[in-house]
Write a protein that holds these residues in place. Structure first.
Motif, PDB file in Angstrom:
ATOM      1  N   ILE A 415       0.845  -1.205   0.000  1.00 14.25           N
ATOM      2  CA  ILE A 415       0.000   0.000   0.000  1.00 14.25           C
ATOM      3  C   ILE A 415       0.873   1.244   0.000  1.00 14.25           C
ATOM      4  O   ILE A 415       0.580   2.227  -0.699  1.00 14.25           O
ATOM      5  N   ALA A 416       1.971   1.217   0.781  1.00 13.81           N
ATOM      6  CA  ALA A 416       2.904   2.348   0.784  1.00 13.81           C
ATOM      7  C   ALA A 416       3.480   2.565  -0.613  1.00 13.81           C
ATOM      8  O   ALA A 416       3.594   3.707  -1.097  1.00 13.81           O
ATOM      9  N   SER A 417       3.840   1.468  -1.295  1.00 12.47           N
ATOM     10  CA  SER A 417       4.340   1.572  -2.663  1.00 12.47           C
ATOM     11  C   SER A 417       3.285   2.161  -3.589  1.00 12.47           C
ATOM     12  O   SER A 417       3.594   2.996  -4.459  1.00 12.47           O
ATOM     13  N   ASP A 418       2.029   1.740  -3.412  1.00 11.14           N
ATOM     14  CA  ASP A 418       0.937   2.270  -4.234  1.00 11.14           C
ATOM     15  C   ASP A 418       0.779   3.771  -4.051  1.00 11.14           C
ATOM     16  O   ASP A 418       0.545   4.518  -5.009  1.00 11.14           O
ATOM     17  N   ILE A 419       0.877   4.235  -2.809  1.00 16.04           N
ATOM     18  CA  ILE A 419       0.705   5.663  -2.525  1.00 16.04           C
ATOM     19  C   ILE A 419       1.824   6.472  -3.171  1.00 16.04           C
ATOM     20  O   ILE A 419       1.583   7.534  -3.769  1.00 16.04           O
ATOM     21  N   VAL A 420       3.056   5.977  -3.083  1.00 19.95           N
ATOM     22  CA  VAL A 420       4.184   6.668  -3.735  1.00 19.95           C
ATOM     23  C   VAL A 420       3.971   6.715  -5.246  1.00 19.95           C
ATOM     24  O   VAL A 420       4.167   7.758  -5.890  1.00 19.95           O
ATOM     25  N   ARG A 421       3.554   5.595  -5.818  1.00 17.41           N
ATOM     26  CA  ARG A 421       3.336   5.538  -7.272  1.00 17.41           C
ATOM     27  C   ARG A 421       2.211   6.479  -7.698  1.00 17.41           C
ATOM     28  O   ARG A 421       2.316   7.155  -8.741  1.00 17.41           O
TER      29      ARG A 421
END
Length: 440
Positions: A415-421
Motif C-alpha cells: 500500500i505504501a508503494s501504491d501511494i508513492v506511485r
C-alpha cells in the motif's frame, strides 16, 4: 426540490443501499429510476428505459469484455499460471524474498493475458502459495505479496476495467491500454522494491530458495515463450494498428485456448467451465453497466455533476488540491466498494471536474486518459485495504490458517508503494501519456 438537490439525495441513496448490502447494479437502477421519475416524470423514464439496454449493449467496444474474460479463464484452467511462476522463480527465487518477487512477477505476466485482478489473485494464489509455504515464508509476506500482486491483473493491459472506463469516458480503448503500460511496469517495480525492503527489515520472513542452473532456467523459458508470444501479438497488434482491440481479444482467446490444449492441461470440462464463468461475469458487468447508465442519465438531467463541477471551479481551489481530494475519496470508497462499481459511480461526477481544471496545460483528451489511469490505480488500492479488500479475502480463503490481521499487515508495504506511485503519476502525467503520443 431542485434537480441538483434530488441528484445529491439519490447519490446518498445509492450509498445507503450499498451499506445494507444491496447489489450495486440494483442500487443504481433503483436510485436512477426514482430520481429520473422525480425530475422528468414517469413517461420520460419509460421512454428512456425502453431503448437504454440496446443503446448500451450495441457499443462495439464492449465485445472486448467477454473475450478478455474468456481468455483469462482459459489461461487459468490451462496451467499457464504455473508455468509463469516457474519461469520467474527460476531467475529470482534464489534471492532473499525471491519467491515472493517471483509470485508478483508471475501475477504481472498472468495479468497480461487475463485482465482481472480477482482472477489473477485467485489463480496465482493456488500456484504460488504452496511454494511460499515450502520455503517458510512468513504468512504476512506470503499472503500480502499475492494479494497485492493480484492488483496487477488490471493495471497491466489488457484490462477489462480500462475498457469500461474508455466506454464511459468516450476514449479510445487502444490509447487507454498504451497509457497503462508504463504505470503498470512502475507498479511491478514498486512491489519488487517493497519486498526487498520487507526482507531487509525482517530477515527471516523471506528465505532464499536454491539457485537453479542455466539449463533449468532455459527449460522454464521454453515453456513460457508461447505465453509471451500471445501477449506481444495481442498488445503489439493493438499498438501497431494491425488489430482493433476486439480482433486482438478474439485472436488472443483462440491462441490461449489452443496453447492450453496443446499443453494437455485444459480438458473439455475446463472449456465448458471457462465459458460458463465468462458468461456469469459478463452478465454481472453488463448489468452493472445498465444500472450505471440509468443513474448517469438521471444525473445528467438533474444537472448535479455540472453543479458540482461549477462549485469546485468557483471555489478557486488549486487544481492539485482538488485532485488530492478526489484521490482521498477514492481511497475511502475503496475500503467498502469494488473497483468497477467505484468507477461507474464516480466517473460521471469526477471526470467533468477534472476536465474543467488546468493541469500543466493538458488537452481534454490527455486529461481524460491521465485521470483514467490515475483513478484505476487508486481504486485498485481498495482491493488490498480493509475491511472489504476483495483480494485479501480471496488469498485468505486459500490460506485458511493465516489470521486476517497477518494478511492486512503483509499488505502495508505494498500500500505504501501504491501511494508513492500514485503521487508520482499525479505530478508526472507524462508517465501515462508519453507512449500514447509516441505511438500516434
Amino acid at each position: 426540490m431542485s434537480g441538483v438537490t434530488i441528484g445529491f439525495l439519490m447519490g446518498g441513496l445509492v450509498l445507503v443501499l450499498l451499506v445494507i448490502r444491496v447489489h450495486i447494479a440494483v442500487a443504481m437502477l433503483l436510485a436512477g429510476g426514482i430520481g429520473y421519475a422525480l425530475v422528468a416524470g414517469i413517461d420520460p423514464l419509460f421512454n428512456y428505459a425502453k431503448t437504454m439496454a440496446f443503446a448500451r449493449y450495441s457499443v462495439y467496444d464492449l465485445s472486448v469484455v467477454p473475450l478478455f474474460l474468456l481468455m483469462g479463464n482459459l489461461a487459468s484452467r490451462g496451467g499457464l499460471s504455473r508455468r509463469l511462476f516457474q519461469a520467474t522463480n527460476a531467475f529470482l527465487g534464489h534471492y532473499r524474498g525471491g519467491v515472493a518477487m517471483s509470485a508478483v512477477g508471475a501475477c504481472a505476466g498472468f495479468g497480461a493475458i487475463c485482465g482481472s485482478s480477482l482472477a489473477t489473485a485467485a489463480t496465482m494464489g493456488q500456484v504460488a502459495l504452496p511454494e511460499l509455504r515450502r520455503y517458510n515464508y512468513s504468512p504476512a509476506l506470503a499472503t500480502g505479496a499475492l494479494a497485492a500482486g493480484g492488483t496487477l491483473g488490471v493495471l497491466i493491459p489488457p484490462s477489462v476495467v480500462l475498457v469500461i472506463y474508455a466506454v464511459l469516458a468516450e476514449q479510445n480503448v487502444a490509447a487507454m491500454f498504451i497509457a497503462a503500460l508504463l504505470p503498470g511496469l512502475l507498479a511491478l517495480s514498486g512491489y519488487m522494491v517493497a519486498i526487498m525492503i520487507y526482507v531487509r527489515l525482517s530477515p527471516g520472513s523471506g528465505p532464499a530458495a536454491p539457485r537453479m542452473n542455466w539449463s533449468e532456467r532455459l527449460h522454464t523459458l521454453r515453456e513460457v515463450w508461447p505465453i509471451v508470444a500471445i501477449f506481444v501479438t495481442v498488445i503489439g497488434g493493438i499498438y501497431g494498428g494491425i488489430f482493433t482491440p476486439t480482433e486482438a481479444a478474439a485472436i488472443g482467446t483462440i491462441a490461449t485456448g489452443a496453447l492450453a490444449l496443446l499443453m494437455r492441461e485444459l480438458t473439455w470440462q475446463g472449456i465448458v467451465d471457462a465459458a460458463l464463468d465468462t458468461a456469469a461475469a459478463t452478465a454481472m458487468i453488463f448489468l452493472i453497466l445498465l444500472g450505471a447508465d440509468l443513474l448517469n442519465a438521471f444525473f445528467a438531467i438533474s444537472q448535479m455533476p455540472v453543479a458540482a463541477a461549477q462549485w469546485v471551479l468557483g471555489a478557486d481551489l488549486p487544481p492539485m488540491m482538488v485532485l488530492v481530494g478526489i484521490v482521498l475519496i477514492y481511497l475511502v470508497l475503496g475500503c467498502v466498494m469494488d473497483s468497477l462499481s467505484m468507477l461507474l459511480l464516480t466517473i460521471p461526477i469526477f471526470l467533468p471536474i477534472v476536465l474543467g481544471l488546468d493541469f500543466w496545460g493538458l488537452g481534454q483528451t490527455d486529461k481524460a486518459i491521465w485521470f483514467g489511469i490515475l483513478a484505476l490505480m487508486v481504486v485498485e488500492i481498495g482491493l488490498i485495504t480493509p475491511p472489504v479488500g476483495m483480494n485479501l479475502f480471496i488469498i485468505n480463503s486459500l490460506a485458511k490458517d493465516v489470521p486476517m490481521k497477518e494478511t492486512y499487515k503483509g499488505t502495508l508495504p505494498f500500500i505504501a508503494s501504491d501511494i508513492v506511485r500514485t503521487a508520482i503519476l499525479m505530478l508526472v502525467p507524462g508517465l501515462s501519456l508519453w507512449l500514447v503520443h509516441a505511438l500516434n
